[in-house]
Motif scaffolding. Sequence first.
Motif, PDB file in Angstrom:
ATOM      1  N   MET A  49      31.787  36.193  47.104  1.00  0.00           N
ATOM      2  CA  MET A  49      31.773  37.207  46.057  1.00  0.00           C
ATOM      3  C   MET A  49      31.531  36.588  44.686  1.00  0.00           C
ATOM      4  SD  MET A  49      34.585  40.205  45.477  1.00  0.00           S
ATOM      5  CE  MET A  49      34.303  41.501  44.255  1.00  0.00           C
ATOM      6  N   GLY A  50      31.837  35.278  44.568  1.00  0.00           N
ATOM      7  CA  GLY A  50      31.570  34.571  43.319  1.00  0.00           C
ATOM      8  C   GLY A  50      32.588  34.803  42.222  1.00  0.00           C
ATOM      9  N   LEU A  51      33.812  35.144  42.581  1.00  0.00           N
ATOM     10  CA  LEU A  51      34.856  35.341  41.578  1.00  0.00           C
ATOM     11  C   LEU A  51      35.429  34.005  41.135  1.00  0.00           C
ATOM     12  CD1 LEU A  51      36.872  38.310  43.153  1.00  0.00           C
ATOM     13  CD2 LEU A  51      34.937  38.431  41.562  1.00  0.00           C
ATOM     14  N   ASP A  52      35.957  33.973  39.896  1.00  0.00           N
ATOM     15  CA  ASP A  52      36.698  32.782  39.504  1.00  0.00           C
ATOM     16  C   ASP A  52      38.099  32.866  40.090  1.00  0.00           C
ATOM     17  OD1 ASP A  52      38.389  34.333  37.790  1.00  0.00           O
ATOM     18  OD2 ASP A  52      37.053  34.029  36.088  1.00  0.00           O
ATOM     19  N   ALA A  53      38.883  31.824  39.894  1.00  0.00           N
ATOM     20  CA  ALA A  53      40.188  31.755  40.561  1.00  0.00           C
ATOM     21  C   ALA A  53      41.113  32.885  40.123  1.00  0.00           C
ATOM     22  CB  ALA A  53      40.836  30.399  40.286  1.00  0.00           C
ATOM     23  N   ASP A  54      41.101  33.224  38.830  1.00  0.00           N
ATOM     24  CA  ASP A  54      41.978  34.294  38.354  1.00  0.00           C
ATOM     25  C   ASP A  54      41.564  35.649  38.918  1.00  0.00           C
ATOM     26  OD1 ASP A  54      43.588  32.612  36.902  1.00  0.00           O
ATOM     27  OD2 ASP A  54      42.554  32.944  35.002  1.00  0.00           O
ATOM     28  N   GLN A  55      40.266  35.895  38.992  1.00  0.00           N
ATOM     29  CA  GLN A  55      39.796  37.163  39.558  1.00  0.00           C
ATOM     30  C   GLN A  55      40.127  37.258  41.044  1.00  0.00           C
ATOM     31  OE1 GLN A  55      35.702  36.547  38.392  1.00  0.00           O
ATOM     32  NE2 GLN A  55      35.823  38.132  36.803  1.00  0.00           N
ATOM     33  N   ALA A  56      39.939  36.157  41.769  1.00  0.00           N
ATOM     34  CA  ALA A  56      40.261  36.147  43.195  1.00  0.00           C
ATOM     35  C   ALA A  56      41.744  36.387  43.413  1.00  0.00           C
ATOM     36  CB  ALA A  56      39.833  34.823  43.815  1.00  0.00           C
ATOM     37  N   ARG A  57      42.573  35.761  42.581  1.00  0.00           N
ATOM     38  CA  ARG A  57      44.019  35.962  42.682  1.00  0.00           C
ATOM     39  C   ARG A  57      44.376  37.427  42.466  1.00  0.00           C
ATOM     40  NH1 ARG A  57      47.033  37.099  38.933  1.00  0.00           N
ATOM     41  NH2 ARG A  57      45.580  36.308  37.348  1.00  0.00           N
ATOM     42  N   ALA A  58      43.738  38.071  41.483  1.00  0.00           N
ATOM     43  CA  ALA A  58      44.034  39.473  41.199  1.00  0.00           C
ATOM     44  C   ALA A  58      43.654  40.363  42.380  1.00  0.00           C
ATOM     45  CB  ALA A  58      43.292  39.921  39.937  1.00  0.00           C
ATOM     46  N   PHE A  59      42.509  40.080  43.009  1.00  0.00           N
ATOM     47  CA  PHE A  59      42.096  40.861  44.173  1.00  0.00           C
ATOM     48  C   PHE A  59      43.100  40.712  45.306  1.00  0.00           C
ATOM     49  CE2 PHE A  59      37.908  41.936  42.605  1.00  0.00           C
ATOM     50  CZ  PHE A  59      37.523  42.994  43.409  1.00  0.00           C
ATOM     51  N   MET A  60      43.493  39.469  45.585  1.00  0.00           N
ATOM     52  CA  MET A  60      44.417  39.244  46.692  1.00  0.00           C
ATOM     53  C   MET A  60      45.792  39.826  46.386  1.00  0.00           C
ATOM     54  SD  MET A  60      43.354  35.546  48.299  1.00  0.00           S
ATOM     55  CE  MET A  60      44.282  35.867  49.801  1.00  0.00           C
TER      56      MET A  60
END
Length: 222
Positions: free
Chosen positions: A161-172
């Motif tokens: 998806m190409g998210l940065d770490a903070d964005q990925a954390r928010a999704f999870m």
Amino acid sequence: MTSSRLDGSGAVALDEAADTGKRLSSDERRRQILVAALAVFGTHGYEGATTDEVARAAGVSQPYVVRLFGSKENLFLATIQDALAQLLAAFRAALAPDDPESADDPQAPGKRIGQAYVDLIEVRGLHQTLAHAYLLGSNPVIGAAARQGFASVWRFFRDEMGLDADQARAFMAEGMLISTMIGLRIVDDYGSDPQITELFRSCFPTELPHVLGVLPRGTERW
């Protein structure tokens, strides 16, 4: 893919080949058992479920389940793997734009993946089975498989998806919140508890009627 629903007793009713009376192949029978296992493990957890319950839900004998999977642990591992495969397949399908106009909207992929996660509520036991697996981290076999699966979802958000770490954390984090709400059957208090109602509406701002229609309430079972 074989679809399923639960009758009032919690047994799985299979909608395709099992209802036609035709003889199923071993692969089709394995698929049938995994559908049933997802529902049974989702309802009772790993410790509470038995291979006999899975067999009854799938409409096969308990020795047949053991012959295919070997043990309850192996069956649970296969069920986790199947749940994760369905989850990631839904996410990957959601990455592809369904209309040309959305291709220019940077928020569109996230919205579609969020919708895909909510739509997976209709797969009986998927969210709950994964939640049960994540609580078994101290189990040397199941814990390792659950961690690998959890990491594979993280890798999807970061690499595909190409998210940065903070964005990925928010999704999870939002996904885990939704799974927790499903496991808690928070829908039972929707409309009667103002805090629960507010939380529910916050998590499902656009999908609320659909989610309320899918989630069981009161004495209903998955």
